[in-house]
Design a protein around this motif. Structure first.
Motif, mmCIF file in Angstrom:
data_model
loop_
_atom_site.group_PDB
_atom_site.id
_atom_site.type_symbol
_atom_site.label_atom_id
_atom_site.label_comp_id
_atom_site.label_asym_id
_atom_site.label_seq_id
_atom_site.Cartn_x
_atom_site.Cartn_y
_atom_site.Cartn_z
ATOM 1 N N SER A 3 0.829 -1.205 0.000
ATOM 2 C CA SER A 3 0.000 0.000 0.000
ATOM 3 C C SER A 3 0.869 1.264 0.000
ATOM 4 C CB SER A 3 -0.929 -0.010 1.211
ATOM 5 O OG SER A 3 -1.742 1.140 1.236
ATOM 6 N N TYR A 62 1.441 3.661 -3.422
ATOM 7 C CA TYR A 62 1.048 5.075 -3.408
ATOM 8 C C TYR A 62 2.118 5.944 -4.041
ATOM 9 C CZ TYR A 62 -0.123 9.673 -1.500
ATOM 10 O OH TYR A 62 -0.405 11.011 -1.358
ATOM 11 N N MET A 67 -2.847 -0.074 -4.392
ATOM 12 C CA MET A 67 -2.726 0.585 -3.091
ATOM 13 C C MET A 67 -4.083 0.673 -2.405
ATOM 14 S SD MET A 67 -3.527 3.915 -1.776
ATOM 15 C CE MET A 67 -3.378 5.033 -3.171
ATOM 16 N N THR A 117 -5.228 -2.996 -1.250
ATOM 17 C CA THR A 117 -4.519 -3.526 -0.085
ATOM 18 C C THR A 117 -4.863 -2.739 1.175
ATOM 19 O OG1 THR A 117 -2.578 -2.212 -0.757
ATOM 20 C CG2 THR A 117 -2.603 -4.538 -1.362
ATOM 21 N N PHE A 118 -5.008 -1.420 1.051
ATOM 22 C CA PHE A 118 -5.377 -0.610 2.203
ATOM 23 C C PHE A 118 -6.773 -0.979 2.690
ATOM 24 C CE2 PHE A 118 -7.165 3.213 4.180
ATOM 25 C CZ PHE A 118 -6.202 3.464 5.152
ATOM 26 N N TYR A 165 -8.207 6.584 -5.234
ATOM 27 C CA TYR A 165 -8.241 6.413 -3.784
ATOM 28 C C TYR A 165 -9.634 6.699 -3.228
ATOM 29 C CZ TYR A 165 -7.397 7.456 1.160
ATOM 30 O OH TYR A 165 -7.472 7.485 2.525
#
Length: 291
Positions: A79, A83, A155, A158-159, A99
């Motif tokens: 993550s 980014y 990212m 996974t976040f 995002y």
């Protein structure tokens, strides 16, 4: 204090801390991989200090499989790495637009993994916020942005998994998970970062940058995410999209574009409407005695 209010407060503080990243980046004259490597190093060190200061942090009584720590630690590293990689390959606006799907992705994962229902209020607020971020980003994606957009989604994915995992495994200690993530991220950055020692002033800025935005903020966000729905935590996290450019404008006089102002106002309205319309009045998921 109700547990849900406590969770909202921690997530909000973490988001504010994350939003200062632009200020630190502006104060550093280093390449992006060097910044990420040192940021991860200091973030990991801050978490190690927290671990030794309080051995049982952000976890309820119970056991969790040890293999989950390196697994989720690797996800945290991906993550962080994704980014910065996305920012390197595509525009900041594109990264923020992708995002902005965190509330949707987290809600979908929570539903599939935990059967966590998605409230209509969260869905409405998330859709409004997403419109705001699309206005900030515009529709200027180019073919060469595909790789960067893919990293940005990786990212985001996974976040979102980490956010849901914090609720799925109440006994999971989040400080070690994020410390491992920072360590993995340092290893990923080593081949790409400069090996010249930064100046003492840059080291100080990097230490503050890493300990706050990479260490403490991640821990606060994941801890707060235990007590509120995953989609709600992701929605509050969208404030980063608005506050980040605001701090840079106030400190460095970087005037935001009109689209940023309009889109940012829409995001703020959606988040504050959601919080005002019943978060604090909702029944708590559990009490703070379990923290």
């Amino acid at each position: 204090m109700q547990a849900r209010t406590y969770g909202t407060l921690l997530v909000s503080i973490a988001t504010i801390m994350w939003s200062t990243a632009g200020l630190f980046v502006r104060a550093l004259d280093l390449d992006v991989w060097t910044v990420l490597g040192w940021r991860s190093l200091f973030g990991g060190l801050a978490l190690v200090i927290i671990i030794f200061a309080k051995k049982r942090i952000s976890a309820e009584a119970g056991k969790v499989s040890l293999y989950l720590y390196p697994l989720f630690g690797l996800m945290a590293a991906i993550s962080m790495y994704g980014y910065i990689g996305a920012l390197k390959l595509t525009t900041v606006a594109n990264v923020l637009a992708i995002y902005a799907t965190v509330p949707f992705v987290a809600a979908a994962i929570a539903y599939l993994w935990m059967r966590e229902k998605i409230s209509r209020r969260v869905l409405i607020a998330s859709l409004i916020a997403f419109v705001g971020v699309l206005i900030v980003a515009g529709f200027s994606a180019r073919p060469q942005d595909i790789a960067g957009n893919a990293l940005a989604f990786l990212m985001t994915l996974t976040f979102s998994v980490l956010l849901v995992a914090a609720r799925r495994y109440p006994a999971l200690r989040l400080a070690p998970v994020n410390a491992l993530g920072s360590g993995f991220c340092v290893l990923l950055c080593l081949p790409l970062m400069s090996h010249v020692m930064p100046s003492p002033q840059e080291i100080l800025v990097l230490a503050l940058f890493g300990s706050t935005t990479s260490g403490i903020a991640y821990l606060l966000f994941m801890t707060g995410g235990r007590y509120i729905p995953s989609s709600e935590a992701g929605l509050i996290g969208l404030l980063d999209v608005v506050l980040g450019p605001l701090w840079v404008w106030l400190i460095f006089s970087e005037t935001p574009a009109l689209s940023t102002i309009i889109g940012g106002a829409i995001i703020l309205i959606s988040v504050f409407w959601y919080l005002w319309s019943g978060v604090r009045g909702a029944p708590p998921r559990r009490t703070l005695k379990n923290v």
